[in-house]
Scaffold this active site. Structure first.
Site, PDB file in Angstrom:
ATOM      1  N   THR A  97       1.544  87.865  51.925  1.00  0.00           N
ATOM      2  CA  THR A  97       1.346  87.711  53.365  1.00  0.00           C
ATOM      3  C   THR A  97       2.153  86.537  53.919  1.00  0.00           C
ATOM      4  O   THR A  97       2.719  86.624  55.010  1.00  0.00           O
ATOM      5  CB  THR A  97      -0.148  87.515  53.676  1.00  0.00           C
ATOM      6  OG1 THR A  97      -0.875  88.651  53.215  1.00  0.00           O
ATOM      7  CG2 THR A  97      -0.377  87.346  55.165  1.00  0.00           C
ATOM      8  N   SER A 123       1.667  96.472  57.654  1.00  0.00           N
ATOM      9  CA  SER A 123       0.797  95.535  56.972  1.00  0.00           C
ATOM     10  C   SER A 123       1.571  94.954  55.801  1.00  0.00           C
ATOM     11  O   SER A 123       2.495  95.593  55.274  1.00  0.00           O
ATOM     12  CB  SER A 123      -0.467  96.250  56.466  1.00  0.00           C
ATOM     13  OG  SER A 123      -1.163  95.468  55.525  1.00  0.00           O
ATOM     14  N   THR A 124       1.206  93.752  55.398  1.00  0.00           N
ATOM     15  CA  THR A 124       1.761  93.210  54.150  1.00  0.00           C
ATOM     16  C   THR A 124       1.598  94.223  53.023  1.00  0.00           C
ATOM     17  O   THR A 124       2.460  94.365  52.157  1.00  0.00           O
ATOM     18  CB  THR A 124       1.050  91.900  53.789  1.00  0.00           C
ATOM     19  OG1 THR A 124       1.319  90.928  54.804  1.00  0.00           O
ATOM     20  CG2 THR A 124       1.509  91.371  52.436  1.00  0.00           C
ATOM     21  N   ASN A 125       0.488  94.965  53.092  1.00  0.00           N
ATOM     22  CA  ASN A 125       0.105  95.819  51.971  1.00  0.00           C
ATOM     23  C   ASN A 125       1.001  97.035  51.789  1.00  0.00           C
ATOM     24  O   ASN A 125       1.026  97.622  50.697  1.00  0.00           O
ATOM     25  CB  ASN A 125      -1.347  96.257  52.131  1.00  0.00           C
ATOM     26  CG  ASN A 125      -2.273  95.075  52.303  1.00  0.00           C
ATOM     27  OD1 ASN A 125      -1.880  93.927  52.127  1.00  0.00           O
ATOM     28  ND2 ASN A 125      -3.516  95.346  52.662  1.00  0.00           N
ATOM     29  N   THR A 180      23.925  96.089   5.627  1.00  0.00           N
ATOM     30  CA  THR A 180      22.533  96.439   5.896  1.00  0.00           C
ATOM     31  C   THR A 180      21.660  95.457   5.139  1.00  0.00           C
ATOM     32  O   THR A 180      22.004  95.056   4.020  1.00  0.00           O
ATOM     33  CB  THR A 180      22.213  97.880   5.457  1.00  0.00           C
ATOM     34  OG1 THR A 180      22.493  98.018   4.061  1.00  0.00           O
ATOM     35  CG2 THR A 180      23.042  98.897   6.238  1.00  0.00           C
ATOM     36  N   HIS A 181      20.544  95.057   5.724  1.00  0.00           N
ATOM     37  CA  HIS A 181      19.692  94.009   5.144  1.00  0.00           C
ATOM     38  C   HIS A 181      20.475  92.710   4.952  1.00  0.00           C
ATOM     39  O   HIS A 181      20.160  91.913   4.076  1.00  0.00           O
ATOM     40  CB  HIS A 181      19.099  94.450   3.797  1.00  0.00           C
ATOM     41  CG  HIS A 181      18.279  95.699   3.880  1.00  0.00           C
ATOM     42  ND1 HIS A 181      16.911  95.681   4.081  1.00  0.00           N
ATOM     43  CD2 HIS A 181      18.628  97.008   3.789  1.00  0.00           C
ATOM     44  CE1 HIS A 181      16.456  96.915   4.104  1.00  0.00           C
ATOM     45  NE2 HIS A 181      17.478  97.743   3.938  1.00  0.00           N
ATOM     46  N   SER A 215      31.496  70.796  21.268  1.00  0.00           N
ATOM     47  CA  SER A 215      30.719  69.703  20.710  1.00  0.00           C
ATOM     48  C   SER A 215      31.087  68.398  21.387  1.00  0.00           C
ATOM     49  O   SER A 215      32.252  68.166  21.734  1.00  0.00           O
ATOM     50  CB  SER A 215      30.957  69.579  19.205  1.00  0.00           C
ATOM     51  OG  SER A 215      30.310  68.431  18.673  1.00  0.00           O
ATOM     52  N   SER A 216      30.075  67.536  21.529  1.00  0.00           N
ATOM     53  CA  SER A 216      30.324  66.204  22.073  1.00  0.00           C
ATOM     54  C   SER A 216      30.768  65.222  20.996  1.00  0.00           C
ATOM     55  O   SER A 216      31.180  64.101  21.307  1.00  0.00           O
ATOM     56  CB  SER A 216      29.051  65.672  22.751  1.00  0.00           C
ATOM     57  OG  SER A 216      28.000  65.561  21.794  1.00  0.00           O
ATOM     58  N   LYS A 244      35.899  71.789  17.839  1.00  0.00           N
ATOM     59  CA  LYS A 244      34.862  72.806  17.645  1.00  0.00           C
ATOM     60  C   LYS A 244      34.680  73.605  18.935  1.00  0.00           C
ATOM     61  O   LYS A 244      34.735  73.064  20.032  1.00  0.00           O
ATOM     62  CB  LYS A 244      33.541  72.131  17.264  1.00  0.00           C
ATOM     63  CG  LYS A 244      32.434  73.086  16.830  1.00  0.00           C
ATOM     64  CD  LYS A 244      31.200  72.284  16.381  1.00  0.00           C
ATOM     65  CE  LYS A 244      30.149  73.189  15.734  1.00  0.00           C
ATOM     66  NZ  LYS A 244      29.548  74.111  16.693  1.00  0.00           N
ATOM     67  N   GLU A 283      25.688  83.221  23.414  1.00  0.00           N
ATOM     68  CA  GLU A 283      24.458  82.425  23.403  1.00  0.00           C
ATOM     69  C   GLU A 283      23.726  82.530  24.737  1.00  0.00           C
ATOM     70  O   GLU A 283      22.502  82.709  24.789  1.00  0.00           O
ATOM     71  CB  GLU A 283      24.788  80.964  23.095  1.00  0.00           C
ATOM     72  CG  GLU A 283      25.287  80.738  21.677  1.00  0.00           C
ATOM     73  CD  GLU A 283      25.880  79.360  21.475  1.00  0.00           C
ATOM     74  OE1 GLU A 283      26.065  78.977  20.316  1.00  0.00           O
ATOM     75  OE2 GLU A 283      26.171  78.672  22.488  1.00  0.00           O
TER      76      GLU A 283
END
Length: 471
Positions: free
Chosen positions: A105, A144-146, A192-193, A323-324, A329, A336
């Site tokens: 609302t 209505s909001t609904n 595999t595995h 890397s810092s 690197k 990621e």
């Protein structure tokens, strides 16, 4: 005490009393109360969600003016105000935290107030003169909001799919297909595995990803079809109270034209307003896509691991120093980032499922959470896949010598010998190779199990790794 009017604010009144509103604000008293009540996250409504709400208000203003429910000049002014917002104006006026009053609302009234006040200006009047253009009686006529908020979640999700996810998926699929052709002849060891397995083509790994993503598009599109069924016109509880008999169909038709997506009214408005099922279904499709994107991003990281102590079968493009402290690197940052976003989408899916089952009787009051989580999931997942397509996938290169060396040294090559020397002899050959470091080829020849010509034919890596029907 001065009788001069306060030029820094205006007085607005609601059922709870009077408050001073900044004179330059387009929001009103109900928005102000919500800002005071919900200083929770600082996260404001997503622009796509604002677009969806404003598009609904534009469509309802057109329909209500055509049906004679509001004056034509008022309807026209609301439409003009809506168009300005859709073009980028007044975006800083949508200020209610995403964690807010149940059902939405507060955000809904924020939208109504901004449109009413801008419409008043366009009519040559002053902000706050709600006797002429009321947020409730004009902008929100028959609504209505609904019924507005679940409709806005549908429209916002459809817009986000068109703007973010579908284009990104198309790009990623096309790039994976291109890389599949580029790497068609690169043979690598299957695994595999996390252990040696029979050889595969690097190109087929990319082709598999293209197929996986294609199938996810199909699933998402199927879920999106449910979002095109709208409960707008249900008003407060699904009965359509205070709406014109033609309003529902008219609004859906207008809205369909505005977003250029075929829409249709729900068969049962109460059901469309109560059930969050379509949103859970879409969120589930996104979660499913996210989990496969995590798998792909992890595979990319594994194949790129190294450079000297990992697999290093492929080279991901370095896009920033990694890397810092360690010079030279680089890290697989795009992959990621992909995993992190996908984990967030999975978390949003859990929250959506919890919120969806938390409705009672004629209303689910958890819709603000669903709105933010679902639309945000679509957008960040689409943006992530697009970033991966722009900054990583096209410039992947194959370390061909490394791939071939792993394929040649895989103990799993012994599998191809089974039909020719039998399982037990093949197992003995594999054991000796593991213990002595000798190649499978050398041991088979030393034991006289096959001649060199037969062995070369059986251990042809190109044939062993070919997809059925391609050789």
């Amino acid at each position: 005490m001065s009788d001069q009017p306060n030029l820094q604010s205006r007085t607005e009144r609601d059922s709870m009393g009077e408050r001073e509103i900044p004179a330059d604000a387009y929001y009103g008293i109900q928005t102000l109360r919500a800002m005071e009540n919900f200083p929770i996250s600082g996260i404001k409504p997503l622009p796509t969600y604002v677009d969806a709400c404003v598009l609904i208000k534009k469509a309802t203003a057109i329909a209500n003016a055509e049906l004679g429910c509001i004056p034509q000049d008022i309807g026209d002014a609301i439409v003009r105000a809506a168009d300005e917002i859709l073009e980028g104006s007044l975006r800083d006026q949508f200020v209610v935290d995403v964690y807010q009053a149940g059902a939405g609302t507060s955000h809904h009234m924020n939208v109504n107030e901004v449109l009413a006040n801008r419409a008043l200006e366009l009519l040559g009047d002053k902000k706050g003169n709600y006797q002429r253009v009321s947020p409730n009686d004009a902008v929100n006529y028959g609504q209505s909001t609904n019924d507005v908020i679940p409709t806005a979640i549908r429209i916002g999700s459809l817009l986000a799919l068109q703007r973010h996810l579908y284009p990104a998926m198309a790009d990623a699929i096309a790039i994976c297909d291109r890389k599949a052709s580029e790497f068609h002849d690169v043979v690598k060891s299957g695994r595999t595995h996390m252990q040696d397995a029979v050889p595969v083509r690097l190109g087929e790994s990319f082709r598999a990803w293209a197929q996986i993503l294609t199938e996810h598009v199909i699933r998402v599109e199927a879920a999106a079809k449910e979002l095109t069924i709208l409960g707008i016109g249900g008003s407060a509880t699904g009965t359509g109270l205070n709406t014109h008999p033609q309003y529902r169909d008219r609004v859906v038709n207008v809205l369909s034209g505005l977003i250029r997506i075929p829409l249709r009214p729900a068969l049962h408005l109460m059901a469309a307003m109560q059930s969050m099922g379509p949103f859970v279904n879409m969120s589930g499709a996104l979660r499913n896509l996210a989990q496969d994107c995590v798998k792909i991003s992890h595979d990319l990281r594994l194949m790129d691991s190294g450079p000297n102590t990992g697999l290093k079968e492929i080279q991901l493009p370095p896009v920033q120093p990694g890397s810092s402290i360690m010079p030279g690197k680089y890290n697989p940052v795009m992959a990621e980032m992909t995993s992190m976003v996908c984990f967030q989408v999975m978390g949003y899916d859990s929250a959506i499922a919890l919120a969806a089952q938390a409705g009672q009787l004629e209303l689910n009051v958890m819709m603000p959470l669903i709105a933010y989580n679902l639309i945000h999931s679509i957008e960040i997942l689409g943006n992530t896949i697009q970033a991966l397509s722009d900054r990583c996938l096209p410039d992947i290169t194959a370390k061909r010598d490394r791939c071939e060396a792993y394929a040649e040294s895989s103990l799993a090559l012994v599998t191809a010998l089974n039909p020719h020397i039998g399982y037990l002899d093949a197992a003995a050959v594999a054991k000796e190779s593991l213990e002595t470091g000798k190649s499978l080829r050398q041991i088979v020849l030393d034991r006289g199990l096959m001649n060199e010509e037969e062995l070369s034919r059986v251990l042809d890596l190109q044939k062993m790794s070919a997809r059925p029907g391609t050789i």
